[in-house]
Scaffold this active site. Structure first.
Site, PDB file in Angstrom:
ATOM      1  N   TYR A   1      48.557  57.654-124.127  1.00 12.86           N
ATOM      2  CA  TYR A   1      48.785  56.987-122.544  1.00 12.86           C
ATOM      3  C   TYR A   1      50.106  57.367-122.282  1.00 12.86           C
ATOM      4  O   TYR A   1      50.921  56.677-122.845  1.00 12.86           O
ATOM      5  CB  TYR A   1      48.191  55.490-122.600  1.00 12.86           C
ATOM      6  CG  TYR A   1      46.701  55.264-122.729  1.00 12.86           C
ATOM      7  CD1 TYR A   1      45.788  56.344-122.604  1.00 12.86           C
ATOM      8  CD2 TYR A   1      46.439  54.249-123.167  1.00 12.86           C
ATOM      9  CE1 TYR A   1      44.584  56.204-122.831  1.00 12.86           C
ATOM     10  CE2 TYR A   1      45.101  54.041-123.409  1.00 12.86           C
ATOM     11  CZ  TYR A   1      43.973  55.053-123.041  1.00 12.86           C
ATOM     12  OH  TYR A   1      42.793  54.748-123.409  1.00 12.86           O
TER      13      TYR A   1
ATOM     14  N   PHE B   1      36.047  51.354-119.118  1.00  6.85           N
ATOM     15  CA  PHE B   1      35.625  51.497-117.698  1.00  6.85           C
ATOM     16  C   PHE B   1      34.792  50.248-117.203  1.00  6.85           C
ATOM     17  O   PHE B   1      33.691  50.529-116.628  1.00  6.85           O
ATOM     18  CB  PHE B   1      34.805  52.901-117.269  1.00  6.85           C
ATOM     19  CG  PHE B   1      35.778  54.222-117.341  1.00  6.85           C
ATOM     20  CD1 PHE B   1      37.025  54.027-117.228  1.00  6.85           C
ATOM     21  CD2 PHE B   1      35.293  55.404-117.347  1.00  6.85           C
ATOM     22  CE1 PHE B   1      37.819  55.138-117.444  1.00  6.85           C
ATOM     23  CE2 PHE B   1      35.943  56.578-117.177  1.00  6.85           C
ATOM     24  CZ  PHE B   1      37.208  56.354-117.360  1.00  6.85           C
ATOM     25  N   PRO B   2      34.952  49.151-117.892  1.00  7.81           N
ATOM     26  CA  PRO B   2      34.143  47.898-117.425  1.00  7.81           C
ATOM     27  C   PRO B   2      33.953  47.749-115.963  1.00  7.81           C
ATOM     28  O   PRO B   2      32.939  46.924-115.540  1.00  7.81           O
ATOM     29  CB  PRO B   2      34.975  46.839-118.119  1.00  7.81           C
ATOM     30  CG  PRO B   2      36.287  47.133-118.316  1.00  7.81           C
ATOM     31  CD  PRO B   2      36.158  48.736-118.635  1.00  7.81           C
ATOM     32  N   LEU B   3      35.071  48.159-115.254  1.00  9.09           N
ATOM     33  CA  LEU B   3      34.865  47.898-113.836  1.00  9.09           C
ATOM     34  C   LEU B   3      34.869  49.184-112.989  1.00  9.09           C
ATOM     35  O   LEU B   3      35.054  49.437-111.949  1.00  9.09           O
ATOM     36  CB  LEU B   3      36.329  47.509-113.209  1.00  9.09           C
ATOM     37  CG  LEU B   3      36.561  46.028-114.053  1.00  9.09           C
ATOM     38  CD1 LEU B   3      38.074  45.793-113.439  1.00  9.09           C
ATOM     39  CD2 LEU B   3      35.772  45.010-113.379  1.00  9.09           C
ATOM     40  N   GLY B   4      34.237  50.328-113.813  1.00  9.90           N
ATOM     41  CA  GLY B   4      34.116  51.622-113.219  1.00  9.90           C
ATOM     42  C   GLY B   4      34.971  52.733-113.346  1.00  9.90           C
ATOM     43  O   GLY B   4      34.826  53.674-112.988  1.00  9.90           O
ATOM     44  N   GLY B   5      36.353  52.486-113.939  1.00  7.38           N
ATOM     45  CA  GLY B   5      37.239  53.142-114.030  1.00  7.38           C
ATOM     46  C   GLY B   5      37.829  53.865-113.036  1.00  7.38           C
ATOM     47  O   GLY B   5      38.270  53.000-111.843  1.00  7.38           O
ATOM     48  N   PHE B   6      37.446  55.313-112.351  1.00 10.54           N
ATOM     49  CA  PHE B   6      38.352  55.715-111.579  1.00 10.54           C
ATOM     50  C   PHE B   6      37.334  55.760-110.282  1.00 10.54           C
ATOM     51  O   PHE B   6      37.675  55.897-109.227  1.00 10.54           O
ATOM     52  CB  PHE B   6      38.425  57.097-111.884  1.00 10.54           C
ATOM     53  CG  PHE B   6      39.885  57.326-112.883  1.00 10.54           C
ATOM     54  CD1 PHE B   6      41.020  57.161-112.681  1.00 10.54           C
ATOM     55  CD2 PHE B   6      39.406  57.354-114.361  1.00 10.54           C
ATOM     56  CE1 PHE B   6      41.979  57.224-113.393  1.00 10.54           C
ATOM     57  CE2 PHE B   6      40.299  57.666-115.330  1.00 10.54           C
ATOM     58  CZ  PHE B   6      41.829  57.610-114.871  1.00 10.54           C
TER      59      PHE B   6
ATOM     60  N   PRO C   1      35.319  52.734-108.612  1.00 11.14           N
ATOM     61  CA  PRO C   1      34.911  51.371-108.747  1.00 11.14           C
ATOM     62  C   PRO C   1      33.538  50.850-108.232  1.00 11.14           C
ATOM     63  O   PRO C   1      32.850  51.790-107.580  1.00 11.14           O
ATOM     64  CB  PRO C   1      35.820  50.616-107.226  1.00 11.14           C
ATOM     65  CG  PRO C   1      37.083  51.597-107.107  1.00 11.14           C
ATOM     66  CD  PRO C   1      36.349  53.208-107.559  1.00 11.14           C
ATOM     67  N   LEU C   2      33.231  50.203-109.083  1.00 12.64           N
ATOM     68  CA  LEU C   2      31.560  49.763-108.869  1.00 12.64           C
ATOM     69  C   LEU C   2      31.312  49.144-107.558  1.00 12.64           C
ATOM     70  O   LEU C   2      32.066  48.641-106.881  1.00 12.64           O
ATOM     71  CB  LEU C   2      31.380  48.388-109.913  1.00 12.64           C
ATOM     72  CG  LEU C   2      31.415  48.515-111.335  1.00 12.64           C
ATOM     73  CD1 LEU C   2      31.445  47.142-111.908  1.00 12.64           C
ATOM     74  CD2 LEU C   2      30.406  49.591-111.715  1.00 12.64           C
TER      75      LEU C   2
HETATM   76  N1  LIG Z   1      37.929  55.330-125.110  1.00 17.41           N
HETATM   77  C1  LIG Z   1      38.186  56.238-124.020  1.00 17.41           C
HETATM   78  O1  LIG Z   1      37.836  57.263-124.177  1.00 17.41           O
HETATM   79  C2  LIG Z   1      38.662  55.397-122.952  1.00 17.41           C
HETATM   80  C3  LIG Z   1      38.496  56.218-121.638  1.00 17.41           C
HETATM   81  C4  LIG Z   1      38.961  55.462-120.603  1.00 17.41           C
HETATM   82  C5  LIG Z   1      39.724  54.014-120.664  1.00 17.41           C
HETATM   83  N2  LIG Z   1      39.694  53.379-121.970  1.00 17.41           N
HETATM   84  C6  LIG Z   1      40.284  52.040-122.185  1.00 17.41           C
HETATM   85  O2  LIG Z   1      39.603  51.288-121.297  1.00 17.41           O
HETATM   86  C7  LIG Z   1      40.332  50.445-120.616  1.00 17.41           C
HETATM   87  C8  LIG Z   1      39.787  50.186-119.448  1.00 17.41           C
HETATM   88  O3  LIG Z   1      39.497  51.465-118.584  1.00 17.41           O
HETATM   89  P1  LIG Z   1      39.975  51.524-117.100  1.00 17.41           P
HETATM   90  O4  LIG Z   1      41.358  50.907-117.075  1.00 17.41           O
HETATM   91  O5  LIG Z   1      40.245  52.985-117.137  1.00 17.41           O
HETATM   92  O6  LIG Z   1      38.916  51.291-115.988  1.00 17.41           O
HETATM   93  P2  LIG Z   1      38.436  49.786-115.580  1.00 17.41           P
HETATM   94  O7  LIG Z   1      38.946  48.694-116.355  1.00 17.41           O
HETATM   95  O8  LIG Z   1      37.050  49.853-115.210  1.00 17.41           O
HETATM   96  O9  LIG Z   1      39.165  49.932-114.034  1.00 17.41           O
HETATM   97  C9  LIG Z   1      40.589  49.798-113.974  1.00 17.41           C
HETATM   98  C10 LIG Z   1      40.799  50.086-112.405  1.00 17.41           C
HETATM   99  O10 LIG Z   1      40.216  48.891-111.656  1.00 17.41           O
HETATM  100  C11 LIG Z   1      41.529  48.273-110.862  1.00 17.41           C
HETATM  101  N3  LIG Z   1      41.345  46.922-111.056  1.00 17.41           N
HETATM  102  C12 LIG Z   1      41.141  46.241-112.105  1.00 17.41           C
HETATM  103  N4  LIG Z   1      41.081  44.965-112.129  1.00 17.41           N
HETATM  104  C13 LIG Z   1      41.161  44.676-110.617  1.00 17.41           C
HETATM  105  C14 LIG Z   1      40.985  43.535-109.946  1.00 17.41           C
HETATM  106  N5  LIG Z   1      40.632  42.305-110.302  1.00 17.41           N
HETATM  107  N6  LIG Z   1      40.668  43.946-108.600  1.00 17.41           N
HETATM  108  C15 LIG Z   1      41.014  45.213-107.876  1.00 17.41           C
HETATM  109  N7  LIG Z   1      41.131  46.259-108.668  1.00 17.41           N
HETATM  110  C16 LIG Z   1      41.158  46.043-110.174  1.00 17.41           C
HETATM  111  C17 LIG Z   1      42.715  48.879-111.402  1.00 17.41           C
HETATM  112  O11 LIG Z   1      43.678  49.080-110.595  1.00 17.41           O
HETATM  113  P3  LIG Z   1      45.148  48.081-110.646  1.00 17.41           P
HETATM  114  O12 LIG Z   1      45.637  48.436-111.654  1.00 17.41           O
HETATM  115  O13 LIG Z   1      45.584  47.944-109.339  1.00 17.41           O
HETATM  116  O14 LIG Z   1      44.430  46.625-110.793  1.00 17.41           O
HETATM  117  C18 LIG Z   1      42.131  50.506-112.106  1.00 17.41           C
HETATM  118  O15 LIG Z   1      42.250  51.186-111.068  1.00 17.41           O
HETATM  119  C19 LIG Z   1      41.601  51.314-120.456  1.00 17.41           C
HETATM  120  O16 LIG Z   1      42.840  50.687-120.021  1.00 17.41           O
HETATM  121  C20 LIG Z   1      41.678  51.915-121.951  1.00 17.41           C
HETATM  122  O17 LIG Z   1      42.476  51.252-122.641  1.00 17.41           O
HETATM  123  C21 LIG Z   1      39.345  54.313-123.084  1.00 17.41           C
END
Ligand SMILES: NC(=O)c1ccc[n+]([C@@H]2O[C@H](COP(=O)([O-])OP(=O)(O)OC[C@H]3O[C@@H](n4cnc5c(N)ncnc54)[C@H](OP(=O)(O)O)[C@@H]3O)[C@@H](O)[C@H]2O)c1
Length: 268
Positions: free
Chosen positions: A44, A193-198, A200-201
């Protein structure tokens, strides 16, 4: 509730964040609010999130578990490429040790497969390298990411597997049976991607329940995950202190059985 550090790097998970102080504030606030599980990787940025974690939190408080991943690298065009050769894995572990500033890594996930879905195939060769590094004391525990149940079973013949990190959330439920199997085995399931990742849910059922609780859709999605299984360890990612506070607060939301059933039916 854990925290995923991927969002701390710059746009497209590349380079430094626009506001380094804000990124450091998010990490310190996470720990201050009781988060004891941070997910990261040296790819990252590359290197950026690990260096931020070290800058913000080193020396690390007792009980903080930092989980990293190896098995991928970034191309010069910001692409995500596999990096599963013996030397790439050894180098990645040493990069993580150096950039996090630790003598041993708490947990290292071997990341194989694609992000949208895992792909079947043997993992013995790369996993054996991690097992060796564990034997040398550089890794305390080994996990797997983007894997199938068959690959987990193969991995367990090589070394103990403590966690599986796959794509899963209230709307994306390919792993439903896998989650249940892991609970039986006492292995942590870490949904990325608990919140849908790229993407949003957006689910009507979630919105209705959020309105009832005076909560956000994202909070209900996280609360559902925590209700879903005792081995579920969500790692929502954010670069914002306000969003972090909202996400951590979701751990306090109690869903009724009726609401859980409605959410169970909403996914695919
Ligand atoms: N193993 C793998 O292949 C893999 C792949 C992807 C990710 N990951 C890991 O999984 C973690 C979580 O995934 P992710 O960050 O991609 O996806 P996510 O947690 O599903 O969603 C993150 C997105 O939601 C937004 N967000 C988060 N909280 C929010 C809130 N309370 N209100 C509004 N928007 C909100 C963030 O933007 P803001 O920054 O503006 O809040 C960001 O755009 C990553 O940090 C990484 O460590 C692992």
């Amino acid at each position: 509730m854990g925290y995923g550090a991927m969002r701390l790097a710059g746009p497209q998970v590349w380079g430094p964040p626009r506001d380094v102080d804000a990124a450091i504030a998010v990490l310190r606030e996470a720990v201050a609010r009781g988060v004891n599980h941070i997910d990261t990787s040296d790819y990252y940025g590359p290197h950026v999130t690990n260096q931020l974690i070290k800058q913000a939190l080193h020396p690390y408080p007792d009980g903080l578990v930092i989980v990293t991943k190896v098995g991928a690298r970034r191309g010069a065009d910001k692409s995500w490429l596999h990096a599963l050769s013996r030397q790439e894995l050894i180098d990645a572990v040493h990069d993580n040790l150096r950039n996090l500033g630790v003598a041993a890594l708490d947990v290292v996930n071997l990341r194989v497969g694609g992000v949208a879905a895992p792909s079947e195939g043997p993992i013995e060769e790369p996993l054996t390298v991690l097992a060796e590094l564990k034997h040398q004391g550089l890794i305390r525990h080994v996990g797997l990411s983007n894997v199938t149940p068959t690959q987990l079973a193969e991995g367990q013949t090589i070394t103990e597997i403590v966690c599986v990190q796959n794509f899963y959330n209230v709307a994306h439920r390919t792993d439903d049976r896998f989650v249940d199997d892991l609970a039986v085995q006492g292995i942590a399931y870490v949904p990325f991607f608990p919140l849908g990742g790229f993407q949003p849910l957006q689910l009507d059922a979630v919105q209705a329940i959020a309105d009832r609780h005076g909560a956000t859709v994202r909070q209900i999605a996280l609360a559902w995950l925590l209700h879903r299984s005792p081995v579920m360890l969500p790692i929502p990612g954010t670069g914002s202190v306000a969003h972090l506070e909202e996400n951590v607060a979701a751990a306090g939301i109690e869903l009724t059985q009726e609401e859980i059933d409605a959410l169970d039916d909403a996914g695919e």
